[in-house]
Motif scaffolding. Structure first.
Motif, PDB file in Angstrom:
ATOM      1  N   GLU A  36       4.987  12.639 -27.911  1.00  0.00           N
ATOM      2  CA  GLU A  36       5.596  11.383 -27.495  1.00  0.00           C
ATOM      3  C   GLU A  36       5.234  11.231 -26.018  1.00  0.00           C
ATOM      4  N   VAL A  37       4.900  10.023 -25.601  1.00  0.00           N
ATOM      5  CA  VAL A  37       4.461   9.793 -24.225  1.00  0.00           C
ATOM      6  C   VAL A  37       5.388   8.802 -23.545  1.00  0.00           C
ATOM      7  N   ARG A  38       5.707   9.111 -22.301  1.00  0.00           N
ATOM      8  CA  ARG A  38       6.544   8.226 -21.486  1.00  0.00           C
ATOM      9  C   ARG A  38       5.843   8.044 -20.145  1.00  0.00           C
ATOM     10  N   LEU A  39       5.730   6.794 -19.720  1.00  0.00           N
ATOM     11  CA  LEU A  39       5.113   6.490 -18.432  1.00  0.00           C
ATOM     12  C   LEU A  39       6.196   6.062 -17.454  1.00  0.00           C
ATOM     13  N   GLU A  40       6.172   6.641 -16.288  1.00  0.00           N
ATOM     14  CA  GLU A  40       7.141   6.325 -15.246  1.00  0.00           C
ATOM     15  C   GLU A  40       6.399   5.875 -13.992  1.00  0.00           C
ATOM     16  N   PRO A  41       6.978   4.929 -13.268  1.00  0.00           N
ATOM     17  CA  PRO A  41       6.346   4.512 -12.018  1.00  0.00           C
ATOM     18  C   PRO A  41       6.452   5.609 -10.963  1.00  0.00           C
ATOM     19  N   LEU A  42       5.567   5.559 -10.007  1.00  0.00           N
ATOM     20  CA  LEU A  42       5.685   6.470  -8.868  1.00  0.00           C
ATOM     21  C   LEU A  42       6.943   6.104  -8.091  1.00  0.00           C
ATOM     22  N   PRO A  43       7.584   7.082  -7.484  1.00  0.00           N
ATOM     23  CA  PRO A  43       8.708   6.719  -6.622  1.00  0.00           C
ATOM     24  C   PRO A  43       8.168   5.919  -5.438  1.00  0.00           C
ATOM     25  N   SER A  44       9.022   5.122  -4.839  1.00  0.00           N
ATOM     26  CA  SER A  44       8.581   4.379  -3.651  1.00  0.00           C
ATOM     27  C   SER A  44       8.180   5.377  -2.569  1.00  0.00           C
ATOM     28  N   LYS A  45       7.398   4.941  -1.637  1.00  0.00           N
ATOM     29  CA  LYS A  45       6.977   5.828  -0.539  1.00  0.00           C
ATOM     30  C   LYS A  45       8.198   6.399   0.166  1.00  0.00           C
ATOM     31  N   GLU A  46       9.206   5.573   0.366  1.00  0.00           N
ATOM     32  CA  GLU A  46      10.422   6.024   1.048  1.00  0.00           C
ATOM     33  C   GLU A  46      11.141   7.106   0.224  1.00  0.00           C
ATOM     34  N   GLU A  47      11.229   6.888  -1.102  1.00  0.00           N
ATOM     35  CA  GLU A  47      11.865   7.884  -1.970  1.00  0.00           C
ATOM     36  C   GLU A  47      11.077   9.190  -1.964  1.00  0.00           C
ATOM     37  N   ALA A  48       9.765   9.084  -2.045  1.00  0.00           N
ATOM     38  CA  ALA A  48       8.917  10.275  -2.055  1.00  0.00           C
ATOM     39  C   ALA A  48       9.060  11.040  -0.748  1.00  0.00           C
ATOM     40  N   ASP A  49       9.069  10.324   0.370  1.00  0.00           N
ATOM     41  CA  ASP A  49       9.233  10.975   1.664  1.00  0.00           C
ATOM     42  C   ASP A  49      10.611  11.620   1.775  1.00  0.00           C
ATOM     43  N   ALA A  50      11.634  10.933   1.302  1.00  0.00           N
ATOM     44  CA  ALA A  50      13.006  11.442   1.379  1.00  0.00           C
ATOM     45  C   ALA A  50      13.197  12.677   0.519  1.00  0.00           C
ATOM     46  N   SER A  56       0.946  17.673  -3.203  1.00  0.00           N
ATOM     47  CA  SER A  56       0.213  18.161  -2.047  1.00  0.00           C
ATOM     48  C   SER A  56      -1.149  17.488  -2.037  1.00  0.00           C
ATOM     49  N   GLY A  57      -1.734  17.418  -0.876  1.00  0.00           N
ATOM     50  CA  GLY A  57      -3.034  16.802  -0.749  1.00  0.00           C
ATOM     51  C   GLY A  57      -2.936  15.330  -0.397  1.00  0.00           C
ATOM     52  N   CYS A  58      -4.028  14.659  -0.556  1.00  0.00           N
ATOM     53  CA  CYS A  58      -4.138  13.263  -0.151  1.00  0.00           C
ATOM     54  C   CYS A  58      -3.390  12.336  -1.115  1.00  0.00           C
ATOM     55  N   THR A  59      -2.629  11.402  -0.557  1.00  0.00           N
ATOM     56  CA  THR A  59      -1.918  10.412  -1.379  1.00  0.00           C
ATOM     57  C   THR A  59      -2.255   8.986  -0.944  1.00  0.00           C
ATOM     58  N   VAL A  60      -3.353   8.817  -0.234  1.00  0.00           N
ATOM     59  CA  VAL A  60      -3.722   7.504   0.295  1.00  0.00           C
ATOM     60  C   VAL A  60      -3.849   6.468  -0.813  1.00  0.00           C
ATOM     61  N   CYS A  61      -4.454   6.829  -1.932  1.00  0.00           N
ATOM     62  CA  CYS A  61      -4.610   5.871  -3.039  1.00  0.00           C
ATOM     63  C   CYS A  61      -3.250   5.381  -3.517  1.00  0.00           C
ATOM     64  N   PHE A  62      -2.306   6.299  -3.647  1.00  0.00           N
ATOM     65  CA  PHE A  62      -0.968   5.919  -4.083  1.00  0.00           C
ATOM     66  C   PHE A  62      -0.327   4.963  -3.083  1.00  0.00           C
ATOM     67  N   ASP A  63      -0.498   5.253  -1.813  1.00  0.00           N
ATOM     68  CA  ASP A  63       0.134   4.455  -0.767  1.00  0.00           C
ATOM     69  C   ASP A  63      -0.437   3.041  -0.695  1.00  0.00           C
ATOM     70  N   ILE A  64      -1.685   2.879  -1.059  1.00  0.00           N
ATOM     71  CA  ILE A  64      -2.324   1.567  -1.001  1.00  0.00           C
ATOM     72  C   ILE A  64      -1.828   0.658  -2.124  1.00  0.00           C
ATOM     73  N   ASP A  65      -1.691   1.213  -3.346  1.00  0.00           N
ATOM     74  CA  ASP A  65      -1.306   0.398  -4.500  1.00  0.00           C
ATOM     75  C   ASP A  65      -0.477   1.231  -5.471  1.00  0.00           C
ATOM     76  N   ARG A  66       0.778   1.473  -5.148  1.00  0.00           N
ATOM     77  CA  ARG A  66       1.654   2.335  -5.949  1.00  0.00           C
ATOM     78  C   ARG A  66       1.880   1.785  -7.355  1.00  0.00           C
ATOM     79  N   GLU A  67       1.832   0.471  -7.530  1.00  0.00           N
ATOM     80  CA  GLU A  67       2.085  -0.151  -8.845  1.00  0.00           C
ATOM     81  C   GLU A  67       0.996   0.192  -9.860  1.00  0.00           C
TER      82      GLU A  67
END
Length: 79
Positions: A36-50, A56-67
């Motif tokens: 069974e598969v479930r897709l969840e959105p990425l947490p907001s940048k603020e939530e992820a930082d908090a 770990s590693g580069c998250t630039v792609c996520f930060d540009i277009d999290r949706e």
């Protein structure tokens, strides 16, 4: 309890983060092999930082277009 902890407690396993076209391909593969598969959105940048996101590693792609990205969770069918 944060969302990811709730999902894990409900039997879901976090796999990885993906965007199209790999996202649809992996959903199809996991379903074909009996998950069974479930897709969840990425947490907001603020939530992820908090939460001191464990990513770990580069998250630039996520930060540009999290949706565009989704977190893939799976569990065996019937759970």
């Amino acid at each position: 309890m944060k969302k990811e902890e709730e999902l894990i407690a409900a039997g879901w396993e976090k796999r990885f983060v993906a965007c199209e076209p790999r996202l649809s391909e992996m959903v199809e593969i996991y379903e074909e092999i009996g998950f069974e598969v479930r897709l969840e959105p990425l947490p907001s940048k603020e939530e992820a930082d908090a939460e001191a996101c464990e990513t770990s590693g580069c998250t630039v792609c996520f930060d540009i277009d999290r949706e565009r990205y989704k977190i893939i969770f799976t569990r065996p069918v019937g759970n």
